[in-house]
Design a protein around this motif. Structure first.
Motif, PDB file in Angstrom:
ATOM      1  N   SER A  31      -2.132  24.387   3.046  1.00 24.37           N
ATOM      2  CA  SER A  31      -1.561  23.392   2.060  1.00 24.37           C
ATOM      3  C   SER A  31      -1.432  21.937   2.091  1.00 24.37           C
ATOM      4  N   THR A  32      -1.182  21.084   1.091  1.00 23.76           N
ATOM      5  CA  THR A  32      -0.956  20.289   1.825  1.00 23.76           C
ATOM      6  C   THR A  32      -0.042  19.858   0.530  1.00 23.76           C
ATOM      7  N   THR A  33       1.054  18.369   0.660  1.00 21.91           N
ATOM      8  CA  THR A  33       2.116  18.033  -0.235  1.00 21.91           C
ATOM      9  C   THR A  33       2.062  16.538   0.864  1.00 21.91           C
ATOM     10  N   GLU A  34       1.872  16.169  -0.398  1.00 28.86           N
ATOM     11  CA  GLU A  34       2.028  14.463  -0.466  1.00 28.86           C
ATOM     12  C   GLU A  34       3.494  13.829  -1.329  1.00 28.86           C
ATOM     13  N   VAL A  35       4.090  13.206  -0.527  1.00 21.13           N
ATOM     14  CA  VAL A  35       5.634  12.404  -1.744  1.00 21.13           C
ATOM     15  C   VAL A  35       4.964  10.964  -1.295  1.00 21.13           C
ATOM     16  N   ASN A  36       4.924  10.573  -2.574  1.00 22.05           N
ATOM     17  CA  ASN A  36       4.925   9.073  -3.100  1.00 22.05           C
ATOM     18  C   ASN A  36       6.211   8.319  -2.973  1.00 22.05           C
ATOM     19  N   PHE A  37       6.306   7.776  -2.410  1.00 20.95           N
ATOM     20  CA  PHE A  37       7.836   6.562  -3.375  1.00 20.95           C
ATOM     21  C   PHE A  37       7.430   5.478  -4.035  1.00 20.95           C
ATOM     22  N   ASN A  38       7.339   5.357  -5.337  1.00 17.79           N
ATOM     23  CA  ASN A  38       6.808   4.611  -5.952  1.00 17.79           C
ATOM     24  C   ASN A  38       8.192   3.606  -6.496  1.00 17.79           C
ATOM     25  N   ALA A  39       7.419   2.751  -5.762  1.00 19.70           N
ATOM     26  CA  ALA A  39       9.339   1.506  -5.726  1.00 19.70           C
ATOM     27  C   ALA A  39       9.179   0.695  -7.085  1.00 19.70           C
ATOM     28  N   LYS A  40       8.347   0.712  -7.887  1.00 22.00           N
ATOM     29  CA  LYS A  40       8.511   0.118  -8.979  1.00 22.00           C
ATOM     30  C   LYS A  40       9.286   0.700 -10.476  1.00 22.00           C
ATOM     31  N   ASP A  41       8.974   3.011 -10.098  1.00 20.72           N
ATOM     32  CA  ASP A  41       9.256   3.232 -11.254  1.00 20.72           C
ATOM     33  C   ASP A  41      10.805   3.814 -11.022  1.00 20.72           C
ATOM     34  N   LYS A  42      10.812   4.010  -9.083  1.00 21.15           N
ATOM     35  CA  LYS A  42      12.401   4.297  -8.976  1.00 21.15           C
ATOM     36  C   LYS A  42      11.951   6.273  -8.093  1.00 21.15           C
TER      37      LYS A  42
END
Length: 170
Positions: A31-42
């Motif tokens: 399985s794959t998991t991606e966690v992306n920090f969206n600084a604009k939307d916090k």
């Protein structure tokens, strides 16, 4: 070396997810998991990709009920099972503190299920920790590919059963 490993893993996953014909069993449990920090939307934007046949099987086994992720009439019931399973088997810590993920939904993409979650009110990310036991209660050869992304920095690893955590410092 990390870039080479990431490219290799991406190619292998593409072959696994898209290379087989319908009905053909896949040789790996991944399985794959991606966690992306969206600084604009916090926010932290979380996505998981799991083979649909394996995911349906573990949902049926765990919750003792019929599962069919592609049946529109069962969408609400499947949303409830997926939310319960994913939030039990995937946890995040930001800057050393546990955060609560909000289930957004799922979609079927070829032979995989994509699951989306979000964490609100994240002002800064110095470290991210993922604890991932997706499908561990079904396969003792499960591999979890994890990508943690902050801006242009991407940190990736594979977690092999029975290990379950990956921490990245930014």
């Amino acid at each position: 070396m990390q870039v080479l490993n990431t490219k290799f893993v991406t190619i292998i996953l593409a072959l696994i997810f898209f290379g087989g014909s319908k009905g053909e069993k896949h040789p790996l449990h991944v399985s794959t998991t991606e966690v992306n920090f969206n600084a604009k939307d916090k926010t932290l934007e979380v996505s998981c990709r799991i083979f649909s046949d394996d995911f349906e099987a573990i949902l049926a086994k765990t919750y003792k009920q019929k599962t069919d992720l592609s049946n529109a009439a069962m969408k609400v019931a499947m949303d409830n099972l997926i939310k319960k399973y994913i939030t039990t088997h995937l946890q995040l810590k930001t800057n050393g503190k546990p955060v609560t993920m909000v289930y957004v939904g799922f979609e079927i993409d070829h032979e995989a299920t994509n699951i989306y979650l979000e964490v609100d009110k994240i002002t800064a990310v110095k470290s991210l920790e993922v604890s991932d036991t997706i499908l561990y209660d079904m396969f003792d050869d499960q591999m979890s590919i994890v990508h943690l992304v902050k801006g242009t920095t991407r940190k990736s690893t594979k977690i092999l059963y029975p290990d379950k955590t990956f921490t990245a410092n930014f």
